[in-house]
Scaffold this motif. Structure first.
Motif, short mmCIF file in Angstrom:
data_model
loop_
_atom_site.label_atom_id
_atom_site.label_comp_id
_atom_site.label_asym_id
_atom_site.label_seq_id
_atom_site.Cartn_x
_atom_site.Cartn_y
_atom_site.Cartn_z
N UNK A 42 -3.45 0.93 -32.53
CA UNK A 42 -3.87 2.37 -32.90
C UNK A 42 -5.29 2.40 -33.16
N UNK A 43 -5.80 3.87 -33.08
CA UNK A 43 -7.26 3.94 -32.93
C UNK A 43 -7.90 3.22 -31.94
N UNK A 44 -9.40 3.33 -32.03
CA UNK A 44 -10.22 2.78 -30.80
C UNK A 44 -11.32 1.89 -31.43
N UNK A 45 -11.79 1.05 -30.56
CA UNK A 45 -13.14 0.48 -30.80
C UNK A 45 -13.90 0.88 -29.79
N UNK A 46 -15.33 1.14 -30.24
CA UNK A 46 -16.49 1.35 -29.09
C UNK A 46 -17.46 0.17 -29.28
N UNK A 47 -17.81 -0.03 -27.98
CA UNK A 47 -18.84 -1.40 -28.09
C UNK A 47 -19.88 -0.74 -27.03
N UNK A 48 -21.16 -1.48 -27.10
CA UNK A 48 -22.30 -0.99 -26.33
C UNK A 48 -23.21 -1.90 -26.36
N UNK A 49 -24.16 -1.84 -25.13
CA UNK A 49 -25.18 -2.92 -25.08
C UNK A 49 -26.10 -2.21 -26.05
N UNK A 50 -26.78 -3.18 -26.73
CA UNK A 50 -27.83 -3.27 -27.89
C UNK A 50 -29.38 -3.02 -27.16
N UNK B 91 -9.98 8.35 -34.12
CA UNK B 91 -9.65 9.39 -33.53
C UNK B 91 -10.90 9.91 -32.55
N UNK B 92 -12.09 9.27 -32.56
CA UNK B 92 -13.21 9.61 -31.87
C UNK B 92 -13.63 10.95 -32.54
N UNK B 93 -13.42 11.29 -33.30
CA UNK B 93 -13.96 12.47 -34.06
C UNK B 93 -14.93 11.97 -35.13
N UNK B 94 -14.60 10.58 -35.73
CA UNK B 94 -15.70 9.95 -36.69
C UNK B 94 -15.51 8.50 -36.46
N UNK B 95 -16.70 8.14 -36.66
CA UNK B 95 -17.01 6.70 -36.18
C UNK B 95 -17.45 5.73 -37.40
N UNK B 96 -16.51 4.52 -37.61
CA UNK B 96 -16.73 3.93 -38.87
C UNK B 96 -17.15 2.60 -38.71
N UNK B 97 -17.62 1.76 -39.70
CA UNK B 97 -17.54 0.45 -39.78
C UNK B 97 -18.72 -0.42 -38.96
N UNK B 98 -19.75 0.39 -38.58
CA UNK B 98 -20.89 0.07 -37.63
C UNK B 98 -21.33 -1.32 -37.78
N UNK B 99 -21.52 -1.90 -36.89
CA UNK B 99 -22.07 -3.40 -36.85
C UNK B 99 -22.42 -3.74 -35.84
N UNK B 100 -23.19 -5.00 -35.73
CA UNK B 100 -23.64 -5.77 -34.42
C UNK B 100 -22.88 -6.95 -34.48
N UNK B 101 -22.22 -7.29 -33.29
CA UNK B 101 -21.79 -8.56 -33.16
C UNK B 101 -22.38 -9.70 -32.46
N UNK B 102 -22.65 -10.58 -32.99
CA UNK B 102 -23.49 -11.61 -32.12
C UNK B 102 -22.49 -12.36 -31.23
#
Length: 455
Positions: free
Chosen positions: A93-101, A121-132
């Motif tokens: 449930x919920x979503x993950x968002x990935x992107x090019x840095x 729910x794409x109304x708030x975004x939490x746990x921001x991090x960078x993945x190596x």
């Protein structure tokens, strides 16, 4: 990714849809709408915003940008910007968002990291991090995730240069927090970019951009195992297109392939249709079939429920402005330039020249007037039958000249036409790409006088 031809060819160098998907999981029961994530660029860099933007659609063709077309999430580490966002619905449930840095267009920059967020729910975004993702002296471009049920893990697919050319690598994860070691996923022996995975009826499809001839290609495999895919298409389109997205209608066997142009100078999304993804048969869609969000680049599209669509629209809001597309030149929009009104091919800068607020008519509230977004003291009005952008002078004549009655489209009743308030035998139309009001009598006239009001 965009503008990589010079960098990659030293080692190397499409929007529409009825329904959509950008990851391998099929649309869930109840999915009846779509969310698009993207960043923005425009020809003269006016719209360059390297952050996450969202738009929603009920039919996958007509998109409503959210938050007035402004970003909803911006990275706070790494380069401080993103490209090529990807949205995946998680199994839990919920979503993950990935992107090019990456911010801007420095495609020579090495970066082993990608951006990641969680969202309920794409109304708030939490746990921001960078993945190596790896330790190679190269980039990590266009990450996409897919669910591999055989492994019980997600694969994160991305482009990286190894062995002297760009190929697709994959890292596996269960939570988008801890990722495994990189593995080579697809390397056909030449530079490839922007891989996207789609699964249907037990067959897995991988679409990608080839730098041998600039075409989009499809490969397939009975498994999702690395290095198991074999190309089965002859190439969908020649040159200048990248960032494929394979999307399937939620309720029928119909697929759409999106592609993005390299450059913001030609910053458009393109789309092709197929009735059977297993065959090499893609037909281009014309732009009267779809409208991309303003300045959208390298998008991601994910199915959502109608309730999620409505909640996103309620939370972020629809734009307070509109754009108007020509019926017979559907790649052209109504815009002002040097206070003259005309239609021009999208995209262009200043892009705000094509944004209008349709307000109650200055002469009659039952009509409409077109107020400029970037010159809010000015309205479209006719003068000598030609349409210009001008500031009201307080006269009844100006108010009447600037008021139009919106009616069903003269060439297509699902579109719109606009009849002059004070010259009701004349309609707003384009002639030689310039706007004016004229009597309408022929089929050509009716096409010239028909527009789509959208975003």
């Amino acid at each position: 990714m965009l503008h990589r031809r010079t960098f990659l060819t030293g080692g190397a160098s499409a929007v529409a849809l009825s329904s959509v998907l950008r990851h391998t999981a099929s649309a869930a029961p109840g999915d009846a709408a779509y969310v698009m994530g993207y960043f923005t660029e425009s020809p003269n860099r006016v719209a360059d915003r390297y952050a996450l933007h969202l738009a929603v659609s009920l039919d996958g063709l007509t998109w409503t940008p959210l938050n007035q077309g402004n970003p909803v999430a911006t990275p706070t580490a790494g380069t401080g910007g993103l490209r090529d966002p990807h949205i995946i619905r998680k199994q839990s449930g919920g979503f993950a968002v990935l992107a090019t840095d990456l911010t801007g267009t420095d495609f020579t920059r090495q970066n082993q990291y990608i951006h990641a967020w969680d969202s309920a729910d794409l109304r708030s975004f939490t746990g921001y991090r960078r993945l190596r993702m790896h330790s190679m002296p190269t980039h990590t471009w266009a990450p996409e995730a897919f669910w591999d049920p055989a492994r019980g893990q997600y694969g994160i697919l991305y482009s990286a240069n190894s062995g002297g050319r760009d190929a697709f690598h994959v890292n596996y994860t269960t939570d988008f927090v801890t990722v495994g070691s990189p593995q080579l996923f697809f390397d056909p022996g030449f530079n490839v970019l922007d891989g996207t995975v789609h699964t249907h009826n037990g067959v897995n499809y991988l679409y990608y951009k080839s730098f041998v001839d600039g075409r989009l290609y499809g490969a397939r495999s009975s498994t999702l195992n690395p290095r198991s895919f074999t190309t089965y298409t002859a190439g969908v389109v020649t040159g200048g297109i990248e960032a494929p997205i394979v999307v399937k209608a939620n309720d029928r066997n119909e697929w759409f392939l999106w592609g993005d142009s390299f450059s913001p100078v030609n910053g458009e999304l393109y789309a092709w249709r197929s009735g059977n993804i297993a065959t090499d048969s893609w037909t281009p869609l014309t732009k009267d079939r779809y409208t991309q969000p303003l300045n959208a680049k390298h998008p991601t599209i994910c199915p959502i429920t109608r309730a999620e669509h409505d909640n996103l629209l309620s939370h972020w809001g629809a734009p307070t402005w509109n754009r108007l597309k020509s019926y017979n030149y559907p790649d052209h929009l109504i815009r002002h330039q040097d206070n003259a009104a005309r239609i021009d091919p999208y995209p262009f800068d200043p892009y705000q020249d094509s944004q209008w607020r349709l307000v109650p008519g200055l002469a009659s509230s039952s009509g409409v007037s077109f107020r400029s977004v970037n010159y809010p003291d000015r309205y479209l009005r006719h003068s000598g039958y030609a349409i210009t952008l001008a500031a009201p002078d307080g006269s009844a004549t100006f108010n009447a000249d600037a008021t139009f009655t919106r009616v069903a489209g003269l060439a297509d009743g699902s579109w719109s036409s606009f009849r002059s308030h004070n010259f009701p035998d004349r309609h707003l139309r384009h002639a030689g790409y310039v706007l004016r009001i004229d009597p309408i009598s022929t089929a050509s006239d009716r096409a010239d006088a028909t527009f789509q009001v959208g975003y």
